[in-house]
Scaffold this active site. Structure first.
Site, PDB file in Angstrom:
ATOM      1  N   ASP A  87      -2.947  15.237   4.857  1.00 21.11           N
ATOM      2  CA  ASP A  87      -3.069  13.811   5.495  1.00 21.11           C
ATOM      3  C   ASP A  87      -4.323  13.204   5.567  1.00 21.11           C
ATOM      4  OD1 ASP A  87      -2.331  11.346   6.541  1.00 21.11           O
ATOM      5  OD2 ASP A  87      -1.200  12.201   8.512  1.00 21.11           O
ATOM      6  N   ASP A 297      -3.587   4.934   2.648  1.00 19.01           N
ATOM      7  CA  ASP A 297      -3.377   6.351   3.621  1.00 19.01           C
ATOM      8  C   ASP A 297      -1.963   6.931   2.687  1.00 19.01           C
ATOM      9  OD1 ASP A 297      -2.769   8.348   5.201  1.00 19.01           O
ATOM     10  OD2 ASP A 297      -1.755   6.586   6.616  1.00 19.01           O
TER      11      ASP A 297
END
Length: 443
Positions: A87, A297
């Site tokens: 992530d 992201d």
């Protein structure tokens, strides 16, 4: 510093099977024409596991994490196998840790590792390197540094900071700081143990990439089968098209709604079929509270825009597709709580019509989204003989998020380079499945 390449795959919620594929990896060392002669490749192996959600990182969007990127490695002495969700929107890497209260099937057991070292409250790591955590660290009854991570979907993760040896292939990383979490809560608790933990990759001082000291990393996601590869390090790739770079936005002053360690870029405009929408540039500039930053992201699936920008894009796309698609007239249906422009497509229709491309214009670079990436079939949603497809740009306002978020769905077939040394992100259109073939990782 060596260069590393990881193969990864997504847990795709659109698959017809009730089970998703979790791709595990096997290390093979080969010689390639990189800046460093030794390159580690992790080709993919599939293993079916039941579907489910995974706790997200702080400040994430308030819906279940539908798509995960996983990396496999070993931790501790002797090494224990772990599988971590990758992530780029998170800082602290963490592992499920077994203790007397909870037991996870794929957890890391610190009691079995002779190299495991807890971080004390008075240590420089606890005092100086946790300043960007959303919730300040505390001191537990044993004077150990205690971290609590709060998640936007009401999930949470709690435990102590520690350090241990991490092994990537034949390379050993000593003293890497992570969270040894003995309490993890999510709305899908039976799925908590499917992965061992999370690998944080943002610009924070305790992120995995920062601790490893890599000057840059890159990834490429295939639009064909959602597989991909991650490259850690600085590699010379002569076959890759020249990258267009956009600078990362720096913010030295702490602001309540600005994530200083996120990969923040400057969005300057939006185009639909080469038509630049009449959106004032001031709409894309963060305000005095920090609200309105644009974050790239990989941990978010779709792209979300704030009020005026989303309204302008929605209206123009709706106008340009009026003769191509039938709008879903159902005001009560909002896909994932933020995507309110949906269409009815006959189930016997083999392919979508040619749609107008949407381009995100950044300072110095542009990301074009076209074809099937513009619409996403809502799983299980049927109206008569029609499937429901939704526009893959959603409203940040409907989510209660004060930011623009560029998700990985729109990064497919784009080589994404995160250059930490020069504070910039590079982009180039590329067939990511062919890129995988060049690395022989079996994408």
């Amino acid at each position: 510093m060596k260069d590393y390449i990881f193969g990864y795959s997504f847990l795709n919620p659109c698959l017809k099977s009730p089970y998703f594929s979790l791709l595990h990896v096997l290390l093979i060392q080969i010689q390639l024409a990189f800046s460093s002669p030794d390159v580690l490749i992790l080709p993919l192996r599939t293993q079916e596991i039941p579907s489910g959600s995974f706790p997200r990182s702080p400040n994430k969007l308030p819906f279940h994490h539908n798509v995960s990127l996983t990396v496999s490695l070993t931790v501790g002495t002797p090494p224990q196998n772990v599988s971590m969700v990758l992530d780029t929107g998170s800082e602290l890497s963490w592992l499920h840790c077994n203790n007397t209260r909870y037991s996870y099937p794929n957890a890391f057991d610190p009691n079995l590792s002779s190299s495991y070292k807890p971080v004390t409250c008075s240590s420089p790591t606890c005092v100086n390197r946790t300043r960007d955590f959303t919730i300040p660290v505390s001191c537990d009854n044993n004077s150990l540094c205690h971290a609590t991570l709060s998640y936007a979907d009401a999930s949470s993760s709690e435990g102590n900071l520690a350090s241990d040896q991490f092994f990537i292939g034949s390379s050993e990383i000593s003293g890497l700081v992570f969270g040894c979490m003995d309490s993890v809560f999510s709305s899908s608790s039976d799925e908590d143990g499917k992965n061992t933990g999370l690998m944080g990759m943002n610009r924070g001082s305790l992120s995995f990439v920062s601790q490893m000291g890599f000057p840059k990393f890159s990834y490429c996601i295939s639009g064909a089968d959602f597989s991909g590869l991650l490259l850690l390090g600085d590699a010379d790739l002569p076959w890759l098209l020249p990258l267009n770079y956009t600078p990362l936005i720096q913010m030295t002053t702490p602001l309540p709604y600005f994530d200083r360690v996120a990969y923040t870029v400057q969005l300057e405009g939006i185009k639909v079929s080469d038509k630049l929408l009449p959106i004032p540039r001031s709409v894309f500039v963060p305000d005095h509270t920090g609200a309105g930053q644009t974050m790239v992201d990989s941990g978010t699936q779709f792209t979300f825009l704030l009020g005026p920008a989303y309204a302008a894009l929605r209206t123009e796309f709706l106008n340009q597709t009026a003769s191509l698609l039938k709008v879903l007239e159902d005001q009560n249906f909002v896909f994932q709580g933020a995507m309110d422009l949906c269409y009815r497509v006959p189930q016997n229709q083999s392919r979508l019509p040619q749609l107008p491309a949407v381009s995100l214009v950044f300072r110095g670079a542009e990301m074009s989204v076209s074809g099937d990436r513009l619409l996403y079939r809502a799983p299980g949603e049927v109206r008569g003989s029609d499937s429901v497809y939704c526009f893959t740009f959603g409203s940040s306002d409907l989510l209660g998020v004060e930011a623009y978020v560029i998700g990985h769905h729109h990064q497919q077939n784009v080589w994404m380079e995160f250059d930490l040394e020069r504070s910039r992100i590079g982009m180039a259109q590329v067939r990511c499945d062919l890129a995988g073939q060049r690395f022989d990782v079996g994408l």
